[in-house]
Design an enzyme around this catalytic site. Structure first.
Site, short mmCIF file in Angstrom:
data_model
loop_
_atom_site.label_atom_id
_atom_site.label_comp_id
_atom_site.label_asym_id
_atom_site.label_seq_id
_atom_site.Cartn_x
_atom_site.Cartn_y
_atom_site.Cartn_z
N GLU A 206 0.88 -1.17 0.00
CA GLU A 206 0.00 0.00 0.00
C GLU A 206 0.91 1.21 0.00
O GLU A 206 1.42 1.61 1.04
CB GLU A 206 -0.91 -0.03 1.24
CG GLU A 206 -1.88 -1.20 1.26
CD GLU A 206 -2.97 -1.08 0.19
OE1 GLU A 206 -3.27 0.06 -0.24
OE2 GLU A 206 -3.53 -2.11 -0.21
N CYS A 240 -1.93 9.38 2.71
CA CYS A 240 -1.49 8.84 1.41
C CYS A 240 -2.48 9.13 0.29
O CYS A 240 -2.10 9.19 -0.87
CB CYS A 240 -1.24 7.34 1.52
SG CYS A 240 -2.69 6.42 2.06
#
Length: 460
Positions: A206, A240
């Protein structure tokens, strides 16, 4: 690395003993995790207040609610997820049992991130527990939450928490796991994948990248800017999937700047440094990195900073050249560059010339234009007329594509990611005549019959 080896060995033995297999046991662990999150909410919020000066109201909103929802969903759906999944049959297998059986992989290594230290560590753990795995959990050493996490997570031998820094992570990566689930930057992501390759261990990465945000001139620009302002500056830009930069036509750039300025005043007051809702940068290194990205620009909004507090004001920069350093690396902080494009087509080309982003945001009122932008670009996920909200939908797979990561999770997707989908065919020793067509000696008639029998027909 004696300690890491021992922990892995214990987790392996605990897994091999079969303790984590029964659904009843998995549900007990999920309930225990759920109780811990609910009981320790105040402690968790306090730790994050000390860590990145995050508002005590933001931690439940940004992390704890999503963990609770994931646990609730897993508890509710576990029997369904773990059940054999029947598949289509052919004439050849019409009287057989044909199904997919999800089964645990073994011991999963979960490497968390510091920006959302609870959600990005515990949501993968929820899936690992639900899928019947053991897991070694490595929270980020940059977060003050790692020791609290170690203290709060139960069942040490099946789900040990390893604290410590880079060297502890490196020691863990030398060992052989059955899956590695990593959240963080792409530089370390490459090292994780390299280490995993030595053992042929599959990985979920991720990562991040520069998530573009296109604002169409004909949409409700004021509302768009309000939503973007929240997504960009919450957690001090250290998200993010935060919108990394804005793409818009020059004719609305001034408007965008003014609406963001207005919204910032409403959210954080005249001096965000005094606002209890505005955070700080995690450490000196990141503070310096973000400050250096600003060099050579005159901010149109914000720009103030205080290194003694690792404070950087919410900052907007306009007319940013597409090839500047600011546009090369993920910002991961409270700087919002605006890059002008001549129209939607130009925006699409701009996005496609760069690495595939983790998220794409489109603000637009024209359904046809929205569909076009989705069809002609790619990204891990996309949210239209808002930012970051696709992350909150458990039924959607969350993850990157290309440089922004591989594999995905949330809800059933985490369960599947951390399970082996085992192909199962159970036949009978009767009706041997049916098999004659496939045995030698072969002739044309037999070949024709076997082709017919093997052709897939949808049954049930």
């Amino acid at each position: 690395d004696w300690m890491e080896r021992q922990l892995l060995q214990q987790a392996k033995e605990a897994f091999v003993s079969g303790r984590a297999r029964p659904l009843e046991f998995r549900l007990q662990q999920l309930h225990a995790l759920q109780r811990m999150i609910m009981e320790k909410e105040t402690e968790i919020s306090t730790a994050l207040k000390q860590d990145i000066s995050r508002s005590q109201y933001d931690t439940p909103l940004l992390e704890l609610i999503s963990i609770e929802n994931e646990i609730k969903l897993a508890i509710e759906k576990l029997a369904q997820w773990a059940a054999p999944r029947p598949v289509e049959k052919s004439l050849f297998t019409i009287s057989d049992e044909v199904y997919i059986q999800p089964e645990p992989l073994g011991v999963v290594l979960i490497i968390g991130a510091w920006n959302y230290p609870w959600a990005l560590t515990l949501i993968p753990l929820v899936g690992a527990i639900a899928a019947g795995n053991a897991a070694v959990v490595k929270p980020s050493e940059l977060s003050k939450c790692s020791s609290l996490l170690k203290y709060l997570v139960y069942l040490q031998d099946l789900y040990p928490v390893v604290t410590g820094g880079v060297s502890e992570t490196q020691q863990l990566l030398r060992l052989r796991f059955d899956h590695i689930f990593y959240t963080g930057g792409s530089t370390a992501g490459k090292l994780v994948m390299e280490a995993a390759a030595r053992h042929l261990t599959p990985v979920t990465l991720e990562l991040g990248g520069k998530s573009p945000c296109y604002i169409d001139k004909d949409c409700d620009v004021r509302t768009a800017c309000r939503r973007v302002t929240w997504g960009k500056f919450v957690n001090c830009g250290q998200t993010c999937i935060a919108p990394d930069y804005i793409l818009c036509e020059p004719c609305i750039q001034g408007q965008v700047v003014e609406f963001i300025r207005e919204t910032l005043l409403e959210f954080y007051g005249a001096d965000p440094k005094c606002s209890p809702d505005y955070g700080r940068i995690i450490n000196q290194e990141h503070f310096n990195r973000i400050m250096s990205l600003m060099e050579g620009y005159t901010p149109v909004v914000g720009g103030q900073s205080d290194s003694s507090q690792w404070y950087i004001a919410p900052t907007v920069l306009k007319d940013v050249p597409p090839h500047s350093r600011l546009m090369q690396e993920e910002i991961f902080g409270p700087l919002l560059p605006i890059v002008t494009v001549s129209d939607m087509e130009d925006a699409i080309n701009f996005i496609n010339e760069r690495e595939k982003p983790l998220a794409l945001y489109i603000f637009c009122s024209d359904q046809k234009a929205i569909k076009r932008m989705i069809e002609e670009t790619t990204s891990g996920g996309v949210t239209v007329n808002d930012v970051m909200m696709h992350y909150t939908v458990s039924s959607l797979p969350f993850g990157g594509v290309g440089q922004s990561g591989m594999g995905h999770y949330h809800g059933k997707h985490t369960f599947d990611q951390l399970s082996h989908q085992r192909a199962c065919l159970i036949r009978s020793l009767k009706m041997e005549r049916v098999n004659l067509a496939r045995y030698p000696p072969q002739d044309r008639r037999r070949a024709r019959r076997v082709r017919m029998a093997l052709s897939l027909v949808q049954i049930g």
